[in-house]
Motif scaffolding. Sequence first.
Motif, mmCIF file in Angstrom:
data_model
loop_
_atom_site.group_PDB
_atom_site.id
_atom_site.type_symbol
_atom_site.label_atom_id
_atom_site.label_comp_id
_atom_site.label_asym_id
_atom_site.label_seq_id
_atom_site.Cartn_x
_atom_site.Cartn_y
_atom_site.Cartn_z
ATOM 1 N N VAL A 15 -6.424 0.817 4.249
ATOM 2 C CA VAL A 15 -4.791 0.599 4.589
ATOM 3 C C VAL A 15 -4.717 -0.940 4.811
ATOM 4 O O VAL A 15 -5.100 -1.410 6.045
ATOM 5 C CB VAL A 15 -3.647 2.077 4.645
ATOM 6 C CG1 VAL A 15 -2.307 0.627 4.981
ATOM 7 C CG2 VAL A 15 -3.916 2.930 4.254
ATOM 8 N N ASN A 16 -3.991 -1.756 3.934
ATOM 9 C CA ASN A 16 -3.407 -2.418 4.567
ATOM 10 C C ASN A 16 -4.660 -3.368 4.400
ATOM 11 O O ASN A 16 -4.687 -4.492 5.582
ATOM 12 C CB ASN A 16 -3.014 -2.856 5.777
ATOM 13 C CG ASN A 16 -1.715 -4.046 5.416
ATOM 14 O OD1 ASN A 16 -1.322 -4.378 3.857
ATOM 15 N ND2 ASN A 16 -1.253 -4.985 6.923
ATOM 16 N N PHE A 17 -5.536 -3.617 3.718
ATOM 17 C CA PHE A 17 -6.584 -4.650 3.320
ATOM 18 C C PHE A 17 -6.812 -6.277 3.203
ATOM 19 O O PHE A 17 -5.261 -6.284 2.365
ATOM 20 C CB PHE A 17 -7.758 -4.572 2.054
ATOM 21 C CG PHE A 17 -9.016 -3.518 2.819
ATOM 22 C CD1 PHE A 17 -9.963 -3.263 4.390
ATOM 23 C CD2 PHE A 17 -8.296 -2.014 2.544
ATOM 24 C CE1 PHE A 17 -10.416 -2.723 4.042
ATOM 25 C CE2 PHE A 17 -9.140 -0.814 2.590
ATOM 26 C CZ PHE A 17 -10.253 -1.728 3.349
ATOM 27 N N VAL A 18 -6.584 -6.437 3.869
ATOM 28 C CA VAL A 18 -7.035 -8.698 3.224
ATOM 29 C C VAL A 18 -8.458 -9.209 3.212
ATOM 30 O O VAL A 18 -8.814 -8.865 3.459
ATOM 31 C CB VAL A 18 -6.364 -8.881 4.998
ATOM 32 C CG1 VAL A 18 -4.034 -9.147 4.544
ATOM 33 C CG2 VAL A 18 -6.867 -9.731 5.886
ATOM 34 N N ASP A 75 1.198 -0.881 0.026
ATOM 35 C CA ASP A 75 -0.121 -0.082 -0.139
ATOM 36 C C ASP A 75 0.703 1.035 0.292
ATOM 37 O O ASP A 75 0.580 1.933 0.037
ATOM 38 C CB ASP A 75 -0.772 0.172 1.262
ATOM 39 C CG ASP A 75 -2.103 -1.062 0.622
ATOM 40 O OD1 ASP A 75 -2.562 -1.038 -0.116
ATOM 41 O OD2 ASP A 75 -2.181 -1.322 1.356
ATOM 42 N N LYS A 76 2.050 1.461 -0.258
ATOM 43 C CA LYS A 76 3.116 2.206 -0.371
ATOM 44 C C LYS A 76 2.496 3.591 -1.386
ATOM 45 O O LYS A 76 1.495 3.308 -2.554
ATOM 46 C CB LYS A 76 4.418 1.881 -0.946
ATOM 47 C CG LYS A 76 5.150 3.079 -1.165
ATOM 48 C CD LYS A 76 6.870 2.100 -2.116
ATOM 49 C CE LYS A 76 7.481 3.157 -2.358
ATOM 50 N NZ LYS A 76 8.656 2.260 -2.876
ATOM 51 N N GLY A 77 2.355 4.936 -0.964
ATOM 52 C CA GLY A 77 1.890 5.954 -1.068
ATOM 53 C C GLY A 77 0.560 6.009 -0.767
ATOM 54 O O GLY A 77 0.407 7.530 -0.930
ATOM 55 N N LYS A 78 -0.445 5.055 0.083
ATOM 56 C CA LYS A 78 -1.361 5.677 0.429
ATOM 57 C C LYS A 78 -1.373 6.356 2.001
ATOM 58 O O LYS A 78 -0.808 6.060 2.743
ATOM 59 C CB LYS A 78 -1.928 4.427 0.730
ATOM 60 C CG LYS A 78 -2.968 3.944 -0.329
ATOM 61 C CD LYS A 78 -4.618 2.317 0.168
ATOM 62 C CE LYS A 78 -4.285 1.928 -1.273
ATOM 63 N NZ LYS A 78 -5.109 0.260 -0.380
ATOM 64 N N LYS A 79 -2.279 7.499 1.543
ATOM 65 C CA LYS A 79 -2.508 8.232 3.359
ATOM 66 C C LYS A 79 -3.476 7.340 3.834
ATOM 67 O O LYS A 79 -4.981 7.138 3.675
ATOM 68 C CB LYS A 79 -2.383 9.779 2.951
ATOM 69 C CG LYS A 79 -1.570 9.873 2.290
ATOM 70 C CD LYS A 79 -1.570 11.481 1.995
ATOM 71 C CE LYS A 79 -0.288 11.567 1.299
ATOM 72 N NZ LYS A 79 -1.404 12.979 0.444
ATOM 73 N N GLY A 80 -3.476 7.651 5.818
ATOM 74 C CA GLY A 80 -4.894 7.836 6.291
ATOM 75 C C GLY A 80 -4.241 7.752 7.616
ATOM 76 O O GLY A 80 -3.196 8.118 8.493
ATOM 77 N N LYS A 81 -5.395 8.270 8.052
ATOM 78 C CA LYS A 81 -5.598 8.143 9.741
ATOM 79 C C LYS A 81 -5.801 6.868 10.234
ATOM 80 O O LYS A 81 -5.709 5.804 10.366
ATOM 81 C CB LYS A 81 -6.748 8.804 9.625
ATOM 82 C CG LYS A 81 -7.387 10.238 11.088
ATOM 83 C CD LYS A 81 -8.254 10.474 11.201
ATOM 84 C CE LYS A 81 -8.578 10.889 12.343
ATOM 85 N NZ LYS A 81 -9.596 12.020 12.446
#
Length: 103
Positions: free
Chosen positions: A38-41, A16-22
């Motif tokens: 981010v980081n869904f499985v 998920d490189k490049g994603k932003k999140g809280k």
Amino acid sequence: MKIRKNDTVLVIAGKDKGKKGKVRFAYPEKQQVLVEGVNFVKKHSRARGAVRQAGIIDLEVPLPVSNVMLLCNKCQKPSRVGFEKLEDGRRVRVCRSCHEVID
Ligand SMILES: [Zn+2]
């Protein structure tokens, strides 16, 4: 830990490189953070009573804190975090790029 709950972070490594999140949760004892979106499985789940639906569900899982960088809300840059001691003895986080106090 340098990253805390409700921080906005940028993912700098992993799929998920490049994603932003809280940051939704921080786990200092595991050095992991759970970041919104981010980081869904994909997880296969079986129907268990009426609550759970059978099938494949997306689940957010925590990622290592070393995979994220704090996004400073002052300079908007992914920043290294430092610590500074205030005159009243409080230890606060500061952005190493703009030297703004984060806490
Ligand atoms: Zn900054």
